[in-house]
Design a protein around this motif. Sequence first.
Motif, short mmCIF file in Angstrom:
data_model
loop_
_atom_site.label_atom_id
_atom_site.label_comp_id
_atom_site.label_asym_id
_atom_site.label_seq_id
_atom_site.Cartn_x
_atom_site.Cartn_y
_atom_site.Cartn_z
N ARG A 168 4.54 1.49 -1.10
CA ARG A 168 4.54 0.33 -0.19
C ARG A 168 5.96 -0.22 -0.03
NH1 ARG A 168 -0.49 -1.06 1.37
NH2 ARG A 168 -2.21 -0.33 0.06
N GLU A 172 8.32 -0.24 3.62
CA GLU A 172 9.05 -1.41 4.14
C GLU A 172 10.54 -1.10 4.28
OE1 GLU A 172 8.24 -4.90 1.78
OE2 GLU A 172 6.08 -4.72 2.18
N GLU A 175 11.21 1.18 7.35
CA GLU A 175 11.08 0.48 8.64
C GLU A 175 12.20 -0.53 8.87
OE1 GLU A 175 6.86 -0.73 8.95
OE2 GLU A 175 6.94 0.62 10.68
#
Length: 227
Positions: A168, A172, A175
């Motif tokens: 996770r 992030e 991106e």
Amino acid sequence: MRLRRIPGTREKILQYTPWLVTEPTAWQGRWQDYIAGRLGSQQAEPMEIHLELGTGRGRFINEMARDCSDHFWIGAELREEVLLNALELAKKGETPNLAFLWINVEQTVDIFGVGEVDGIYLNFSDPWPKARHAKRRLTHRRFLERYRRYLKVGGKIRFKTDNEDLFRFSLEEFEANGFALQEVTFDLHNDPALSSMELSARVMTEYERRFSRRGMPIYRCEAVLCS
Ligand code: SAM
């Protein structure tokens, strides 16, 4: 992180030339010359360069090099005791389109030139779970900035892990740092699309084998460099 040098290891590792590249910085911007030198008359056209960072015992990259012989594969690893295993596999398979670097990933910016690498593979990178160690994660923006310097625009980082928190965090980071995500899966081995995914999704690493045997889900994504 500094390289730990066990006395006598360099000599041992040098027995694995040409698979070990002893002076990798000398090839920065000239890896196609290195490849032409390794493959000789067999290789007239430039080859795509694919890099696995933290290659461990080298099972994945040896298999990829054998099955994708139109690409040149380079594995980077810090720990000599596991690197020796990767080199042994390459020598045993007499794999011509494969090389290894005994380095810290931090050094890769001095080893590859702008846009010289077509693909990067991060397989089961150390999770560094403590927040104060986040900067050591190979998907931290500090590293992504480095990869951006030598990965081609449109090139991909393929990332696999057993660690959901790291996954996770990495989604992030990708991106927020100029990468577009695709093929994101939270359970690779039970994903109905697995059979149609590219080969690198299906070739298992040592750690992947170990974790999936225990029934743990494997997380995977591809992060495409946008600009
Ligand atoms: N990729 C292999 C696999 O999936 O089976 C090995 C995974 S193992 C958990 C992580 C590997 O990355 C270790 O062999 C470790 O020595 C290497 N590694 C971690 N940080 C590194 C760094 N900064 N530079 C080079 N290698 C590193």
